[in-house]
Design a protein around this motif. Sequence first.
Motif, short mmCIF file in Angstrom:
data_model
loop_
_atom_site.label_atom_id
_atom_site.label_comp_id
_atom_site.label_asym_id
_atom_site.label_seq_id
_atom_site.Cartn_x
_atom_site.Cartn_y
_atom_site.Cartn_z
N GLN A 60 -1.89 4.63 -9.18
CA GLN A 60 -2.55 3.92 -8.02
C GLN A 60 -1.56 4.49 -6.86
O GLN A 60 -0.94 3.66 -6.21
CB GLN A 60 -2.85 2.49 -7.92
CG GLN A 60 -4.01 2.05 -8.69
CD GLN A 60 -5.49 2.21 -7.85
OE1 GLN A 60 -6.01 3.28 -7.87
NE2 GLN A 60 -5.59 1.18 -7.34
N PRO A 61 -1.56 5.82 -6.55
CA PRO A 61 -0.58 6.29 -5.45
C PRO A 61 -0.81 5.52 -4.19
O PRO A 61 -1.85 5.58 -3.62
CB PRO A 61 -0.80 7.75 -5.57
CG PRO A 61 -2.24 7.91 -5.97
CD PRO A 61 -2.38 6.66 -6.81
N GLY A 62 0.41 4.84 -3.72
CA GLY A 62 0.24 4.35 -2.59
C GLY A 62 1.37 4.76 -1.55
O GLY A 62 1.35 5.94 -1.46
N GLN A 63 1.60 4.20 -0.65
CA GLN A 63 2.83 4.57 0.31
C GLN A 63 3.82 4.96 -0.32
O GLN A 63 4.44 4.54 -1.29
CB GLN A 63 3.03 3.67 1.43
CG GLN A 63 3.65 2.28 0.77
CD GLN A 63 4.48 1.49 1.84
OE1 GLN A 63 5.13 2.07 2.74
NE2 GLN A 63 4.17 0.30 1.97
N SER B 284 -3.57 -7.05 -9.19
CA SER B 284 -2.89 -5.56 -8.46
C SER B 284 -2.41 -6.00 -7.16
O SER B 284 -2.84 -6.62 -6.42
CB SER B 284 -4.17 -4.28 -8.37
OG SER B 284 -3.84 -3.16 -7.49
N LEU B 285 -1.16 -5.14 -6.99
CA LEU B 285 -0.45 -5.07 -5.53
C LEU B 285 -1.02 -4.13 -4.71
O LEU B 285 -0.05 -3.67 -3.86
CB LEU B 285 1.16 -5.28 -5.79
CG LEU B 285 1.18 -6.50 -6.55
CD1 LEU B 285 2.97 -6.57 -6.46
CD2 LEU B 285 0.90 -7.73 -5.86
N TYR B 286 -1.92 -3.31 -5.11
CA TYR B 286 -1.97 -2.02 -4.42
C TYR B 286 -2.22 -2.25 -2.89
O TYR B 286 -1.73 -1.71 -1.84
CB TYR B 286 -3.38 -1.33 -4.81
CG TYR B 286 -3.64 -0.12 -4.18
CD1 TYR B 286 -2.89 1.10 -4.33
CD2 TYR B 286 -4.83 -0.08 -3.27
CE1 TYR B 286 -3.26 2.28 -3.48
CE2 TYR B 286 -4.92 1.12 -2.43
CZ TYR B 286 -4.31 2.35 -2.55
OH TYR B 286 -4.77 3.35 -1.96
N ASN B 287 -3.08 -3.22 -2.71
CA ASN B 287 -3.30 -3.52 -1.01
C ASN B 287 -2.22 -4.10 -0.43
O ASN B 287 -2.20 -3.60 0.75
CB ASN B 287 -4.84 -4.39 -0.92
CG ASN B 287 -6.12 -3.86 -1.52
OD1 ASN B 287 -6.15 -2.53 -1.19
ND2 ASN B 287 -6.96 -4.64 -1.86
N VAL C 263 0.36 -1.73 3.11
CA VAL C 263 0.78 -2.06 4.25
C VAL C 263 2.28 -1.51 4.53
O VAL C 263 3.32 -1.59 3.94
CB VAL C 263 0.81 -3.56 4.48
CG1 VAL C 263 1.34 -3.97 5.89
CG2 VAL C 263 -0.53 -4.41 4.25
N SER C 264 2.19 -0.86 5.58
CA SER C 264 3.40 -0.10 6.03
C SER C 264 4.81 -0.96 6.19
O SER C 264 4.35 -1.91 6.84
CB SER C 264 3.20 0.77 7.20
OG SER C 264 4.26 1.55 7.59
#
Length: 328
Positions: free
Chosen positions: A5-8, A31-34, A38-39
């Motif tokens: 799950q590619p994030g920042q 999941s910690l994706y959300n 957050v930037s």
Amino acid sequence: MARYQPGQRNCILMAAYRRYGLHTAVSSASSLYNYFAVSGRATSHFYIPADGSVEQYIDTKFRSTAHLNGNHDTITVETQDIGGPFPKWNTNGSDVPAWTKQQVEALAKLGAWLHRTHGIRLQLCPNSKPGSLGFAYHRQGIDPWRVSGGEFWSKARGKVCPGDRRVAQIPQIVNRSRQLVTGVAGGDTDVALTKADIPIIQEAVHGMKLGRSDNTGGLALQRVMTLPQRADVAGAILGAKYKEYVDEKGDGTRDMRTVADILFSTHANALQVKAQLAGLTEVLKTLATGQGLDADELVTRFGAKVDEVFREFVDEARVELVVDDTQG
């Protein structure tokens, strides 16, 4: 093995791969994706919820932002600790519940993958000092657990991550990772060599063994590996799988060199010393001739002294292979 799950991204390449950093998330999320999206929030490479599934947010060629001053050489993983099978606990204290069996297995499989892929050592990391190696946990770099000279992996003094129960499970995770890599169940994977092991090692390294000739019946060298297989063995010995940490510049920085690098560097140094000795020999001849001395005798004595010093050096540097005669 992981759901990607590619994030920042930090998009800064890893400087080295020295540690596998284990964290607890203080989260009930599957999941910690959300959360990580957050930037500005510290983000780990991986997350493992209670069911043992693995989610990846950052490619391991890039640094995470979960380990502060250890981000440059640590692969990080966060883990669920609230909800589901976990008992209620005071999240402001140190009573973090143990990892589930599924999490332990997933952490071990991830550790084995990191060993195969990036060379992470299958051992307990002793502390957060620069250059330390192995399976680490977050609070090793947090005061008051941080040792003198250790890196800060968080400035949140007293943060217990990942908690006493989880720290106690890390040796089990290391041993399981070793089992997955070596096929040896549990315990230490260091096994004493026996006499029977020596010819096997020789055959693997040289690709040859001493056997009976089909034509004459006499002893002859027989090939036991193809050339590509021999190349693979040579690559394993000389290549990236075998590295050491060195402070080559003497400035406190630690670089990684392959065995091949070390051999080539040693050969270059030997050639330099040889050239210097040849130059000194010519100088001695010139001085001896100018002083009316026997140049040949002086050079011979000089060479003998060099040989003596060299033999002493070799004796001090010698490494002996000890075979356990009690085991076969």
